[in-house]
Design a protein around this motif. Sequence first.
Motif, PDB file in Angstrom:
ATOM      1  N   PHE A  18       0.846  -1.199   0.000  1.00 16.34           N
ATOM      2  CA  PHE A  18       0.000   0.000   0.000  1.00 16.34           C
ATOM      3  C   PHE A  18       0.881   1.249   0.000  1.00 16.34           C
ATOM      4  N   HIS A  19       1.880   1.267   0.874  1.00 18.78           N
ATOM      5  CA  HIS A  19       2.730   2.458   1.007  1.00 18.78           C
ATOM      6  C   HIS A  19       3.661   2.647  -0.195  1.00 18.78           C
ATOM      7  N   LYS A  20       3.984   1.534  -0.847  1.00 27.12           N
ATOM      8  CA  LYS A  20       4.794   1.617  -2.061  1.00 27.12           C
ATOM      9  C   LYS A  20       4.067   2.455  -3.122  1.00 27.12           C
ATOM     10  N   TYR A  21       2.753   2.252  -3.232  1.00 27.15           N
ATOM     11  CA  TYR A  21       1.996   2.959  -4.269  1.00 27.15           C
ATOM     12  C   TYR A  21       1.393   4.277  -3.774  1.00 27.15           C
ATOM     13  N   SER A  22       1.165   4.398  -2.451  1.00 26.50           N
ATOM     14  CA  SER A  22       0.574   5.648  -1.941  1.00 26.50           C
ATOM     15  C   SER A  22       1.646   6.716  -1.739  1.00 26.50           C
ATOM     16  N   GLY A  23       2.913   6.302  -1.638  1.00 30.27           N
ATOM     17  CA  GLY A  23       3.998   7.264  -1.435  1.00 30.27           C
ATOM     18  C   GLY A  23       3.851   7.926  -0.077  1.00 30.27           C
ATOM     19  N   ASP A  24       3.894   9.248  -0.045  1.00 27.54           N
ATOM     20  CA  ASP A  24       3.810   9.937   1.241  1.00 27.54           C
ATOM     21  C   ASP A  24       2.375  10.340   1.596  1.00 27.54           C
ATOM     22  N   LEU A  33      -3.789   3.322  -7.974  1.00 30.59           N
ATOM     23  CA  LEU A  33      -4.493   2.029  -8.038  1.00 30.59           C
ATOM     24  C   LEU A  33      -4.248   1.356  -9.384  1.00 30.59           C
ATOM     25  N   GLN A  34      -4.251   2.158 -10.445  1.00 28.47           N
ATOM     26  CA  GLN A  34      -3.997   1.631 -11.787  1.00 28.47           C
ATOM     27  C   GLN A  34      -2.617   0.959 -11.827  1.00 28.47           C
ATOM     28  N   LYS A  35      -1.599   1.663 -11.293  1.00 29.02           N
ATOM     29  CA  LYS A  35      -0.234   1.101 -11.287  1.00 29.02           C
ATOM     30  C   LYS A  35      -0.175  -0.160 -10.439  1.00 29.02           C
ATOM     31  N   LEU A  36      -0.822  -0.117  -9.263  1.00 31.62           N
ATOM     32  CA  LEU A  36      -0.834  -1.286  -8.364  1.00 31.62           C
ATOM     33  C   LEU A  36      -1.459  -2.497  -9.069  1.00 31.62           C
ATOM     34  N   MET A  37      -2.616  -2.283  -9.691  1.00 32.33           N
ATOM     35  CA  MET A  37      -3.299  -3.410 -10.355  1.00 32.33           C
ATOM     36  C   MET A  37      -2.463  -3.947 -11.519  1.00 32.33           C
ATOM     37  N   GLU A  38      -1.868  -3.031 -12.296  1.00 34.17           N
ATOM     38  CA  GLU A  38      -1.069  -3.461 -13.458  1.00 34.17           C
ATOM     39  C   GLU A  38       0.167  -4.245 -13.022  1.00 34.17           C
ATOM     40  N   ASN A  39       0.798  -3.797 -11.934  1.00 34.23           N
ATOM     41  CA  ASN A  39       2.039  -4.448 -11.492  1.00 34.23           C
ATOM     42  C   ASN A  39       1.798  -5.690 -10.636  1.00 34.23           C
ATOM     43  N   GLU A  40       0.776  -5.626  -9.780  1.00 34.59           N
ATOM     44  CA  GLU A  40       0.569  -6.707  -8.805  1.00 34.59           C
ATOM     45  C   GLU A  40      -0.438  -7.760  -9.270  1.00 34.59           C
ATOM     46  N   PHE A  41      -1.395  -7.364 -10.096  1.00 39.84           N
ATOM     47  CA  PHE A  41      -2.406  -8.322 -10.562  1.00 39.84           C
ATOM     48  C   PHE A  41      -2.549  -8.276 -12.089  1.00 39.84           C
ATOM     49  N   VAL A  54     -10.241  -1.071 -13.977  1.00 36.63           N
ATOM     50  CA  VAL A  54      -9.725  -0.314 -12.826  1.00 36.63           C
ATOM     51  C   VAL A  54     -10.698   0.811 -12.444  1.00 36.63           C
ATOM     52  N   ASP A  55     -11.340   1.421 -13.442  1.00 35.10           N
ATOM     53  CA  ASP A  55     -12.347   2.462 -13.144  1.00 35.10           C
ATOM     54  C   ASP A  55     -13.468   1.873 -12.282  1.00 35.10           C
ATOM     55  N   LYS A  56     -13.905   0.668 -12.645  1.00 33.71           N
ATOM     56  CA  LYS A  56     -15.007   0.030 -11.902  1.00 33.71           C
ATOM     57  C   LYS A  56     -14.571  -0.316 -10.478  1.00 33.71           C
ATOM     58  N   ILE A  57     -13.332  -0.819 -10.332  1.00 34.43           N
ATOM     59  CA  ILE A  57     -12.817  -1.155  -8.996  1.00 34.43           C
ATOM     60  C   ILE A  57     -12.717   0.129  -8.173  1.00 34.43           C
ATOM     61  N   MET A  58     -12.219   1.189  -8.807  1.00 39.50           N
ATOM     62  CA  MET A  58     -12.091   2.475  -8.113  1.00 39.50           C
ATOM     63  C   MET A  58     -13.457   2.940  -7.618  1.00 39.50           C
ATOM     64  N   LYS A  59     -14.463   2.810  -8.456  1.00 36.61           N
ATOM     65  CA  LYS A  59     -15.818   3.242  -8.095  1.00 36.61           C
ATOM     66  C   LYS A  59     -16.328   2.451  -6.879  1.00 36.61           C
TER      67      LYS A  59
END
Lengths: 98, 98
Positions: A18-24, A33-41, A54-59
């Motif tokens: 989570f912190h890797k993608y949320s940064g500070d 979230l887009q980067k997380l999903m593309e890299n992790e799933f 990803v838009d639907k997951i975000m919603k």
Amino acid sequence: MVVPSELEKAMEIFLMCFHKYSGDKEYLTKGDLQKLMENEFPEFLKNQNDPLAVDKIMKDLDQCRDGRVNFHSYFSLLAGLTIACNDYYTRHMIPNKK
Amino acid sequence: MVVPSELEKAMEIFLMCFHKYSGDKEYLTKGDLQKLMENEFPEFLKNQNDPLAVDKIMKDLDQCRDGRVNFHSYFSLLAGLTIACNDYYTRHMIPNKK
């Protein structure tokens, strides 16, 4: 020195990812979230075969409609995916599971 | 061959750990939960310093009062513990986190 259990290590991976993608920040934006999903799933996204996945997951996750996914919502996403994997596992991988 | 991401590996650990303790059932009994907590979260139990800690956790998770903790409830336990770790992490480990 205390050696963490496998489950504790897995929890740490959930947390650090989570912190890797949320940064500070304390939340993920849609871009994060887009980067997380593309890299992790990547396989999950590929199987969805939906450019709006990803838009639907975000919603679903952005309950406050403020464009932010907090840690609780991120964990809900992982819960949903893991529960789906468990359903598949119990149905197909261990047919004698009662 | 598809190489799983770190997050996917962590999800697999969550999943397999449940089945390690549930055996051929689809739920954990109080005895299974006791073993899981003792083996996977020994430091947490020690810090609780409460011989009834597992009984209290069981009471929280066994919402149907049937003496069974299903996969959803098991995941709630892991969510609670990971969210508590995240709160600690954001407060103490990264003071500049906004």
